[in-house]
Scaffold this active site. Structure first.
Site, short mmCIF file in Angstrom:
data_model
loop_
_atom_site.label_atom_id
_atom_site.label_comp_id
_atom_site.label_asym_id
_atom_site.label_seq_id
_atom_site.Cartn_x
_atom_site.Cartn_y
_atom_site.Cartn_z
N TYR A 133 47.42 23.04 52.38
CA TYR A 133 48.50 23.59 53.20
C TYR A 133 48.67 25.09 52.93
CZ TYR A 133 50.62 19.10 54.73
OH TYR A 133 50.88 17.91 55.32
N GLU A 249 55.70 13.57 50.04
CA GLU A 249 55.44 14.34 48.84
C GLU A 249 56.71 14.55 48.03
OE1 GLU A 249 53.77 18.21 49.58
OE2 GLU A 249 53.37 18.57 47.46
C1 LIG Z 1 51.69 23.30 40.51
C2 LIG Z 1 51.58 23.55 41.97
C3 LIG Z 1 50.77 22.76 42.74
C4 LIG Z 1 50.63 23.00 44.10
N1 LIG Z 1 49.78 22.21 44.82
C5 LIG Z 1 49.58 22.50 46.13
C6 LIG Z 1 48.62 21.78 46.88
O1 LIG Z 1 47.95 20.87 46.37
N2 LIG Z 1 48.39 22.11 48.15
C7 LIG Z 1 49.10 23.10 48.76
O2 LIG Z 1 48.89 23.33 49.92
N3 LIG Z 1 50.03 23.82 48.08
C8 LIG Z 1 50.28 23.55 46.78
N4 LIG Z 1 51.19 24.29 46.08
C9 LIG Z 1 51.85 25.40 46.74
C10 LIG Z 1 53.33 25.26 46.96
O3 LIG Z 1 53.60 24.39 48.02
C11 LIG Z 1 53.88 26.67 47.20
O4 LIG Z 1 53.77 27.36 45.99
C12 LIG Z 1 55.32 26.66 47.65
O5 LIG Z 1 55.44 26.18 48.94
C13 LIG Z 1 55.95 28.05 47.53
O6 LIG Z 1 55.19 29.03 48.19
P1 LIG Z 1 54.81 30.40 47.48
O7 LIG Z 1 54.19 30.04 46.20
O8 LIG Z 1 54.03 31.20 48.44
O9 LIG Z 1 56.18 31.10 47.18
P2 LIG Z 1 57.04 31.98 48.20
O10 LIG Z 1 57.21 31.24 49.46
O11 LIG Z 1 56.49 33.35 48.27
O12 LIG Z 1 58.42 31.99 47.44
C14 LIG Z 1 58.81 32.98 46.48
C15 LIG Z 1 60.30 32.83 46.21
O13 LIG Z 1 61.03 33.10 47.41
C16 LIG Z 1 61.89 32.03 47.73
N5 LIG Z 1 62.01 31.89 49.16
C17 LIG Z 1 61.00 31.85 50.08
N6 LIG Z 1 61.48 31.64 51.31
C18 LIG Z 1 62.83 31.55 51.19
C19 LIG Z 1 63.89 31.34 52.12
N7 LIG Z 1 63.68 31.15 53.41
N8 LIG Z 1 65.15 31.31 51.62
C20 LIG Z 1 65.39 31.49 50.30
N9 LIG Z 1 64.44 31.69 49.41
C21 LIG Z 1 63.16 31.72 49.84
C22 LIG Z 1 61.22 30.84 47.10
O14 LIG Z 1 62.15 29.78 46.88
C23 LIG Z 1 60.69 31.42 45.81
O15 LIG Z 1 61.73 31.45 44.88
C24 LIG Z 1 51.35 24.04 44.71
C25 LIG Z 1 52.20 24.83 43.93
C26 LIG Z 1 52.32 24.61 42.58
C27 LIG Z 1 53.23 25.47 41.79
#
Ligand SMILES: Cc1cc2nc3c(=O)[nH]c(=O)nc-3n(C[C@H](O)[C@H](O)[C@H](O)COP(=O)(O)OP(=O)(O)OC[C@H]3O[C@@H](n4cnc5c(N)ncnc54)[C@H](O)[C@@H]3O)c2cc1C
Lengths: 396, 377
Positions: A133, A249
């Site tokens: 994703y 999930e």
């Molecule tokens: C251990 C681990 C395993 C994972 N495994 C998978 C996987 O198998 N497949 C996959 O596709 N993904 C996976 N992920 C990804 C995960 O789904 C994303 O990390 C998550 O959706 C957050 O996206 P980002 O890391 O880009 O953070 P960002 O979206 O950049 O967020 C950064 C900060 O901003 C905040 N923020 C963002 N948007 C908003 C909003 N609208 N309002 C308020 N605050 C906001 C967030 O809460 C966070 O604190 C995994 C992540 C981890 C940590």
């Protein structure tokens, strides 16, 4: 005797006979997890036997229809099976993103051919799946995925990059969100595509976590050709499928936290070991109060999960409390591990080697790992957005 | 034990909700307060409650009660909490009446329970003395005289004490902490008993009681001399759970009123509920309340099942309800802005009730301490 009681007896007898004794011992570390897949090795012969026996009955996916490799059980019987597995202390025969997340979505949205092709292999643990994703520019804003899939004859050509793909380096297939219509609104140009990781043009690069483990990867696609029949649902209708998967999930993440918490040493006795007692209580009153708070919250969460499950069983559907699970479970588990680190003090600062007991290193690693729980699967902030919007009806 | 309400429970909830909505608007509490009503509760509402069987809900049928569980009473108290009802239901049924029901002699029960159930008599409980809830630190003492006892001492936070027909008084009959306590049933007109009403912030009816050598006959002892704490523990566990149910109603109402306001109040050309800083706090409150709801429901059911963890669940529920009610009320005031700190708006009344119920029967820290002790750490 009611039918369900008969079923319970039958399950009990079968499990007694079928579950190898070593598969009833408490799990110690990751080697005790069985994820299956073409590249998955079994750490012991018993692991293989246990998986094969369970898969043969379809009990690795108890509620799926039997023609797709499931057990064909109704909810009541599936609950009995789960209770009996728990009662005997059986380890999970198979851990599987396929069974937990993709399978239910395929049952709801997949074509007959897709179900027949993929579901039985998932249930038998032959194929291991990962979830594609997130992308560098699409995390919380998942609908912003840019990985392109362009139709060329009866194949899609996929180009782009996924990130944080858990276990991509050991997975056989990946379910992906890809952009099939760049001119449509962002939620409406996405499709849900199943891709064989052995296809040429797929490349995987592991990333190391703060806990030292390397469970996730960057996944690159360069001109990867994917049969068009691997698209799930309608073209450009991928967002609906993606959301269904996400709901599974989140439920899963909360259940895993719950299960883990019940295996851990109680914080109260851990504190008694590390900081000692004064009279009948833990010597440090501030720590004691924090522990009591966390224990009360854990109790409240457990009761809330049960309240919700009962409401579903009684046919009243899941209540709004369900939305709180992922948020509360992950925030609580982070808090409990913070307290565990505080209890173990200097002994919780070790990374490896001499001077630190195995359980101390394990606590420290678990604490580091726990920081990810409120980010993966939709961050805590995103959960709060969802509750505010869907449950409380607050305006955008 | 099931969390899903039965048909009968649903219908009790509905009739309680209807009664409270029709007969106990918050304006009623204001009127009682502003006219300095000598009773401090609505006679009319109390009569209705008795007619619906609420006044004796948990008392045995042999004594004119409805023989229902705490779970059912909890539903009524929750609805009362929503409208900040200041009636004698809680104190009479769970505190004073609760002690008589659990440990009273046959003649005490025969005399008082049917009257309580009909709403004709109110029996309060006088147990607090210090600055905060502390169950076994009792200075009031009873000395044997002739055919009975002479009780002296001071009691505070006696809920509905000023309208009580009798008060169950906790006094020390021998030294020791938890040991040596005895409960006495003292009629309101006993010589030497002085009851003064106190005006508290939330207009709940609280009294201060002074006992100057009050004579209590030997048959006025409730339970066994010197073993009062055993009764008190059980009475207060049930009352604590009931109070938590009332608090749940209060926090739910304050929360819902706040959410409604977030949707209608506009600033910067948009509803304030569209601001994420407020949305997230609102969503947090929602989660907190759901957790309290589960603890309260489990505690009510444990009390009815007589399970071993009643005390543990009572303390868990009250600890959480205390913290969350205060938090919800504080946030509710803040999110209303200026109007939130006016007496005109009801929100401030919830803030006041939150503080009073928070401290009644032990604040959060007290109950966490007890929870830890019961958990063996
Ligand atoms: C251990 C681990 C395993 C994972 N495994 C998978 C996987 O198998 N497949 C996959 O596709 N993904 C996976 N992920 C990804 C995960 O789904 C994303 O990390 C998550 O959706 C957050 O996206 P980002 O890391 O880009 O953070 P960002 O979206 O950049 O967020 C950064 C900060 O901003 C905040 N923020 C963002 N948007 C908003 C909003 N609208 N309002 C308020 N605050 C906001 C967030 O809460 C966070 O604190 C995994 C992540 C981890 C940590």
């Amino acid at each position: 005797m009611t039918e369900i009681m008969r079923f319970r007896e039958e399950v009990r007898e079968w499990l007694q006979a079928a579950c190898p004794v070593s598969m009833r011992a408490p799990m110690v570390d990751e080697r005790d997890d069985v994820w299956g897949g073409r590249r998955g090795a079994f750490a012991s012969p018993d692991q293989r036997v246990w998986l094969e026996r369970m898969a043969e009955r379809g009990w690795t996916a108890p509620t799926w229809p039997t023609q797709y490799g499931g057990g064909g059980l109704d909810a009541a019987r599936a609950a009995v099976l789960e209770e009996e597995l728990k009662r005997l202390g059986c380890r999970p025969a198979l851990k599987s993103l396929g069974v937990w997340m993709l399978g239910p979505a395929l049952l709801a949205f997949g074509s007959e051919e897709q179900k027949r092709e993929h579901l039985p292999k998932m249930a038998r643990g032959e194929i291991r799946w990962c979830q594609g994703y997130s992308e560098p520019g699409a995390g919380s804003d998942l609908a912003n995925v840019q990985t392109r899939a362009v139709l060329d004859g009866d194949e899609y050509v996929v180009d782009g990059q996924k990130v944080w793909t858990s276990h991509a380096h050991v997975a056989d297939w990946i379910f992906c969100l890809v952009r099939t219509d760049p001119s449509a609104k962002k939620h409406e140009g996405i499709s849900f595509l199943l891709i064989d990781m052995t296809s040429s043009g797929v490349r995987v690069k592991p990333i190391k976590l703060i806990s030292g483990a390397s469970p996730f990867c960057e996944t690159f696609f360069e001109g990867v050709r994917v049969p068009a029949k691997n698209l799930v649902g309608r073209p450009n209708g991928g967002w609906t499928v993606a959301k269904a998967v996400l709901e599974h999930e989140r439920a899963l993440i909360s259940r895993m936290r719950d299960a883990r918490a019940s295996e851990d040493e109680p914080l109260g006795s851990m504190a008694a070991r590390y900081v000692g007692r004064e009279g009948s209580g833990i010597a440090d009153p501030v720590l004691r109060d924090r522990i009591a708070q966390a224990d009360i919250d854990a109790l409240a969460l457990k009761l809330t999960l049960r309240r919700s499950a009962e409401s579903v069983e009684a046919g009243r559907g899941p209540g709004p409390e369900t939305s709180t699970f992922k948020l509360c479970a992950t925030e609580l588990s982070k808090r409990r591990l913070e307290i565990a680190v505080a209890i173990k003090g200097f002994q919780a600062l070790g990374w490896s080697g001499d001077g630190y007991a195995a359980d101390e290193i394990a606590t420290t690693r678990a604490w580091l790992r726990s920081r990810a729980s409120s980010i993966e699967g939709g961050s805590s902030e995103i959960q709060l957005n969802i509750i505010a919007k869907r449950v409380l009806g607050l305006p955008d | 034990m099931s969390f899903v309400l039965t048909e009968d429970q649903e219908s009790i909830r509905r009739s309680a909700k209807k009664l409270v909505e029709e007969r106990a608007p918050i304006a009623q509490l204001r009127a009682l307060r502003d006219t300095n009503d000598p009773l401090g509760y609505s006679r009319d509402l109390w009569k209705q409650m008795a007619e619906l069987g609420f006044a004796g809900m948990t008392l045995p049928e042999t004594y004119g009660g409805a023989g229902l569980g705490l779970t059912e009473l909890g539903l009524v108290l929750e609805e009362c909490g929503r409208r900040l009802v200041a009636g004698p239901l809680f104190a009479s049924l769970l505190l004073g009446g609760g002690a008589i029901d659990l440990a009273g002699s046959e003649s005490q029960k025969e005399h008082w329970l049917p009257r309580i159930a009909r709403g004709e008599a109110i029996v309060a409980l006088a147990h607090e003395e210090g600055r905060r809830h502390s169950l076994y630190e009792v200075a009031a003492h009873a000395a044997p005289v002739g055919d009975g006892w002479a009780i002296s001492g001071e009691k505070t936070m006696v809920v509905d004490g000023h309208v009580a027909d009798a008060i169950v008084v906790v006094a020390r009959t021998s030294s020791g902490g938890r040991d040596g306590l005895t409960l006495f049933l003292v009629p309101r007109d006993a010589h030497g008993l002085d009851v003064q009403r106190r005006a508290t912030i939330d207009s709940r009816n609280i009294a201060f009681v002074r006992l100057g050598g009050v004579h209590a006959a030997s048959d006025s002892v409730v339970g066994i001399v010197g073993r009062g704490a055993d009764v008190l523990d059980r009475v207060l566990d049930r009352a604590t759970i009931g109070l938590s149910a009332e608090m749940l109603g209060g926090m739910q109402e304050a929360f819902e009123q706040t959410i409604a306001y977030l949707k209608v109040r506009n600033q910067f050309g948009v509803p304030i509920g569209s601001f994420q800083a407020l949305k997230h706090r609102a969503a947090q409150l929602f989660c907190e309340i759901e957790l309290v709801r589960s603890l309260v429901a489990a505690a009510l059911r444990a009390a009815d099942a007589g399970s071993d963890d009643v005390a543990l669940l009572a303390s868990a529920a009250k600890a959480r309800a205390s913290d969350v009610f205060v938090h919800v009320a504080n946030e509710a005031v803040q999110m209303h802005g200026g109007i939130g700190v006016t007496d005109e708006l009801d929100i401030g009344l919830f803030l006041k009730r939150a503080r009073v119920t928070e401290m009644m029967l032990g604040a959060a820290a007290h109950h966490r301490d007890r929870f830890a002790r019961l958990s063996g750490y």
